[in-house]
Every structure is written in structure tokens, then in C-alpha cells.
Design an enzyme around this catalytic site. Structure first.
Site, PDB file in Angstrom:
ATOM      1  N   SER A 180      15.541  53.817  -5.354  1.00 20.55           N
ATOM      2  CA  SER A 180      16.659  54.850  -5.648  1.00 20.55           C
ATOM      3  C   SER A 180      17.334  54.378  -6.683  1.00 20.55           C
ATOM      4  O   SER A 180      17.315  53.167  -7.292  1.00 20.55           O
ATOM      5  CB  SER A 180      17.723  54.660  -4.644  1.00 20.55           C
ATOM      6  N   TYR A 193      22.701  48.766   0.969  1.00 19.18           N
ATOM      7  CA  TYR A 193      21.523  49.685   0.486  1.00 19.18           C
ATOM      8  C   TYR A 193      21.095  49.523  -0.802  1.00 19.18           C
ATOM      9  O   TYR A 193      20.073  49.599  -1.134  1.00 19.18           O
ATOM     10  CB  TYR A 193      22.137  51.531   0.664  1.00 19.18           C
TER      11      TYR A 193
HETATM   12  P1  NAD Z   1      15.292  61.642   4.910  1.00 20.47           P
HETATM   13  O1  NAD Z   1      16.532  61.540   6.094  1.00 20.47           O
HETATM   14  O2  NAD Z   1      14.713  63.076   5.101  1.00 20.47           O
HETATM   15  O3  NAD Z   1      14.235  60.790   5.420  1.00 20.47           O
HETATM   16  C1  NAD Z   1      14.604  59.446   5.738  1.00 20.47           C
HETATM   17  C2  NAD Z   1      13.401  58.868   6.809  1.00 20.47           C
HETATM   18  O4  NAD Z   1      13.416  57.749   7.189  1.00 20.47           O
HETATM   19  C3  NAD Z   1      13.765  59.850   7.837  1.00 20.47           C
HETATM   20  O5  NAD Z   1      13.115  60.864   8.111  1.00 20.47           O
HETATM   21  C4  NAD Z   1      13.129  58.884   9.147  1.00 20.47           C
HETATM   22  O6  NAD Z   1      11.676  59.288   9.611  1.00 20.47           O
HETATM   23  C5  NAD Z   1      12.910  57.692   8.381  1.00 20.47           C
HETATM   24  N1  NAD Z   1      13.508  56.444   9.180  1.00 20.47           N
HETATM   25  C6  NAD Z   1      14.725  56.089   8.952  1.00 20.47           C
HETATM   26  N2  NAD Z   1      15.062  55.111   9.771  1.00 20.47           N
HETATM   27  C7  NAD Z   1      13.592  54.660  10.354  1.00 20.47           C
HETATM   28  C8  NAD Z   1      13.418  53.783  11.509  1.00 20.47           C
HETATM   29  N3  NAD Z   1      13.986  52.965  11.995  1.00 20.47           N
HETATM   30  N4  NAD Z   1      11.861  54.152  12.141  1.00 20.47           N
HETATM   31  C9  NAD Z   1      11.215  55.035  11.460  1.00 20.47           C
HETATM   32  N5  NAD Z   1      11.655  55.654  10.302  1.00 20.47           N
HETATM   33  C10 NAD Z   1      12.862  55.778   9.949  1.00 20.47           C
HETATM   34  O7  NAD Z   1      15.832  61.351   3.623  1.00 20.47           O
HETATM   35  P2  NAD Z   1      15.494  61.382   2.159  1.00 20.47           P
HETATM   36  O8  NAD Z   1      16.466  61.368   1.295  1.00 20.47           O
HETATM   37  O9  NAD Z   1      14.202  62.098   1.898  1.00 20.47           O
HETATM   38  O10 NAD Z   1      15.071  59.737   2.183  1.00 20.47           O
HETATM   39  C11 NAD Z   1      13.658  59.357   1.760  1.00 20.47           C
HETATM   40  C12 NAD Z   1      13.823  58.076   0.941  1.00 20.47           C
HETATM   41  O11 NAD Z   1      14.590  58.494  -0.493  1.00 20.47           O
HETATM   42  C13 NAD Z   1      14.701  56.902   1.267  1.00 20.47           C
HETATM   43  O12 NAD Z   1      14.029  55.864   1.253  1.00 20.47           O
HETATM   44  C14 NAD Z   1      15.777  56.931   0.581  1.00 20.47           C
HETATM   45  O13 NAD Z   1      16.791  55.983   0.529  1.00 20.47           O
HETATM   46  C15 NAD Z   1      15.382  57.477  -0.560  1.00 20.47           C
HETATM   47  N6  NAD Z   1      16.347  58.148  -1.558  1.00 20.47           N
HETATM   48  C16 NAD Z   1      17.044  59.381  -1.365  1.00 20.47           C
HETATM   49  C17 NAD Z   1      18.018  59.917  -1.981  1.00 20.47           C
HETATM   50  C18 NAD Z   1      18.469  61.211  -1.773  1.00 20.47           C
HETATM   51  O14 NAD Z   1      19.432  61.412  -2.562  1.00 20.47           O
HETATM   52  N7  NAD Z   1      18.322  61.846  -0.912  1.00 20.47           N
HETATM   53  C19 NAD Z   1      18.112  59.401  -3.377  1.00 20.47           C
HETATM   54  C20 NAD Z   1      17.472  58.275  -3.696  1.00 20.47           C
HETATM   55  C21 NAD Z   1      16.539  57.705  -2.938  1.00 20.47           C
END
Ligand code: NAD
Length: 291
Positions: A180, A193
Site C-alpha cells: 500500500s 497497518y
Molecule cells: P477487500 O476487502 O476487497 O479484500 C481484502 C480481502 O482480504 C478480503 O476479501 C478477504 O478475503 C481477505 N482477508 C482478510 N482477512 C482474512 C483472513 N483472516 N483470512 C483470509 N482472508 C482474509 O479489500 P481490498 O482493498 O481489495 O484489499 C486487498 C489488498 O489491497 C489488501 O492487502 C489491502 O491492504 C490492499 N490495499 C487496498 C487499498 C484500498 O484503498 N482499497 C489501498 C492500498 C492497499
């Protein structure tokens, strides 16, 4: 600031669901034409049910890959999201299997990898994408359990899965970690985080150095704000107003759609990036961060 997607204040029950996002996110552009970049490959994508992981899965399938995606076990809203992905893939004539798992535990990660190998007979691409976050304004009130939980989901699962998958990877195969921009910006209200996201960058570099001589590449993506369920389910739980105009403070004045992340995963997974390893792609709407 421009709110190009009309994102209003909202919250969702944790862990959140794409099905409940208002407005709905875009996962793959109608214009995206696959060009067989990943034919014959099998990809394991954690958190492939929703958000960025879902976008990676859909783009991989358009490029000819078969996909194994995980969702949180015993969680109905995640199961619904995962089944949506499976149906979408099958409508495209592709192959997708869905795996309920709690990635915080080593044994579950090992069992997952064994099951995927049994079902597909190989893994070529590992995307460590699952992640979680909690808002905390004061270290004094950050509970040990929350700190450990954030590390277990974001960092430990990456370690367990990489360790379990590596013996089965071959030259040309790849690992991609979703970090991130907050691993660089380190906002004060996301201290656990941000620490995990920084750790993912260093893990990416060190593992790349360790296995480069096997022809296996390891890279990271560091997204800025992306419209996914993570935000209503975490920021929104603290205060639904925090979700309003999510990403409006980015230089581009908006957050990204997951569809803007998917092609980056294709690039890093395919031989198009054959001379790139240990690196991080900064898909963050114009923020200048180092490294
Ligand atoms: P999202 O909620 O769609 O995806 C996160 C996923 O993590 C969930 O769908 C779930 O399946 C999985 N997860 C969480 N805890 C878990 C557990 N204990 N066991 C199994 N699976 C688990 O959200 P997203 O934004 O697509 O996140 C995906 C990645 O992107 C993450 O690593 C997040 O930190 C990163 N990210 C997101 C953003 C943003 O703005 N959305 C920005 C930077 C980084």
C-alpha cells in the site's frame, strides 16, 4: 475535490462485501482484451473474492490463466462475493475454484496450498493480496490483539504461503504482494497497518534476492486509494463520513477502480516484466513516494 464516482458516506459489517458497495465497483474494463499472456498458468490469489484481488483474478482469466481464489471461511458475505467471481469466470469459459480459509494460521495456509496443488496440479503465480486494517488514533489504546491480528493477516499469511508455494514454483513463475502507499506515507491513524505494508515491501525485496537465481521473480504493488469493501468495512465502521469522497485527496482527485489495478498484476505475473524483480509498482494516483 472531484468525486468522480459519487461515493457517499457509508459503512459495512466487517469484512465487507463487493455486493453491498454503493456505487458498485468496476473490476475489468469492457475494453480490456486479453492477449494470452498467461495461458497455461495457474494463479492462487488470496482475497480474490473482492476488490483488488477480484480484479487481478478477472484479468488473469482474460489472459488465459486458471485461478484459485480464497475468501474468509465461515463468512457468508465473502462466500457470495467468491461465488460471483466463480460464475463470472465460468461464463467466460474459464476455470475458477474458491477456497474458504483463515489465512492467519500457518496450518490453514499449508492445507490451502496442498488442496490447490491437488485440484490444479501446479501453481505458477502466487498473489498475496488478503489484507486488513483498523483505525487507531493513539498507540496507547492499540490493543495487542489488534496489532497481532493485522500482522497475522497482512504479513504472516504472506510468509506462510510463500514458504508453502515456493518448492512448487519454477523458472518464469512469480509472486506478487499487495502492499500500500501507506507503507510509505505511514499515516498516524494506521500505525499497525502501515508497519505491515512496509514489511511487505522489504519481504518482497529480500525474497527476490534469495530466489532470483531460480528465475522466480517477486514484486509488489502499492496501491493508493481503491474503491473496495475494505473501506466501508473499516474506515466506515469508525465513521461513515470517512468514506465520503474516498480518495478525493489523491493528486488525481479520486480513488481508483479495481479495474485500474488488474492490468498491473498481469504485467508483473507475465514475461512482459521479465527484467523486473524486487520492485514495487506505485499505482496511487500521482503521489510521489520513494523506493
Ligand atoms: P477487500 O476487502 O476487497 O479484500 C481484502 C480481502 O482480504 C478480503 O476479501 C478477504 O478475503 C481477505 N482477508 C482478510 N482477512 C482474512 C483472513 N483472516 N483470512 C483470509 N482472508 C482474509 O479489500 P481490498 O482493498 O481489495 O484489499 C486487498 C489488498 O489491497 C489488501 O492487502 C489491502 O491492504 C490492499 N490495499 C487496498 C487499498 C484500498 O484503498 N482499497 C489501498 C492500498 C492497499
Amino acid at each position: 475535490m472531484t468525486n468522480k464516482f459519487n461515493i457517499h458516506a457509508q459503512k459495512q459489517e466487517f469484512p465487507g462485501s463487493d455486493a453491498q458497495l454503493q456505487p458498485q465497483a468496476e473490476f475489468i474494463s469492457e475494453d480490456y482484451l486479453g492477449s494470452r499472456k498467461l495461458v497455461g498458468k495457474v494463479a492462487l490469489i488470496t482475497g480474490g473474492d473482492s476488490g483488488i484481488g477480484r480484479a487481478a483474478a478477472l484479468h488473469f482469466v482474460k489472459e488465459g490463466a486458471e485461478v484459485a481464489i480464497t475468501y474468509i471461511k465461515d463468512c457468508e458475505m465473502e462466500k457470495i462475493d467468491a461465488e460471483w467471481v466463480k460464475s463470472w469466470v465460468e461464463n467466460q469459459g474459464g476455470t475458477c475454484r474458491i477456497y474458504p480459509v483463515d489465512l492467519r494460521y500457518s496450518e490453514e495456509c499449508q492445507n490451502l496450498v496442498q488442496q490447490v496443488l491437488k485440484d490444479f496440479s501446479k501453481i505458477n503465480i502466487l498473489v498475496n493480496n488478503a489484507g486488513t486494517q483498523f483505525i487507531n488514533e493513539d498507540l496507547a489504546t492499540l490493543e495487542d490483539e489488534k496489532w497481532l491480528d493485522t500482522f497475522a493477516v497482512n504479513v504472516h499469511s504472506m510468509f506462510y504461503l510463500s514458504k508453502a508455494v515456493l518448492p512448487h514454483l519454477h523458472e518464469g513463475d512469480t509472486i506478487i504482494n499487495t502492499s500500500s502507499v501507506n507503507g510509505y506515507l505511514a499515516p498516524g491513524n494506521l500505525i499497525d497497518y502501515s508497519t505491515t505494508k512496509g514489511a511487505q515491501i522489504i519481504f518482497t525485496r529480500a525474497l527476490s534476492n534469495q530466489i532470483m537465481n531460480r528465475g522466480i521473480r517477486v514484486n509488489a504493488v502499492a496501491p493508493g486509494p481503491v474503491w473496495t469493501p475494505l473501506q466501508p468495512a473499516t474506515l466506515g465502521q469508525t465513521d461513515p463520513q470517512l468514506v465520503e469522497n474516498y480518495g478525493g485527496g489523491a493528486p488525481m482527485g479520486r480513488c481508483a477502480q479495481p479495474s485500474e489495478m488488474g492490468p498491473i498484476f498481469v504485467f508483473l505475473a507475465s514475461s512482459d516484466s521479465s527484467y523486473i524483480t524486487g520492485q514495487t509498482v506505485h499505482a496511487n494516483g500521482g503521489m510521489m513516494v520513494g523506493g
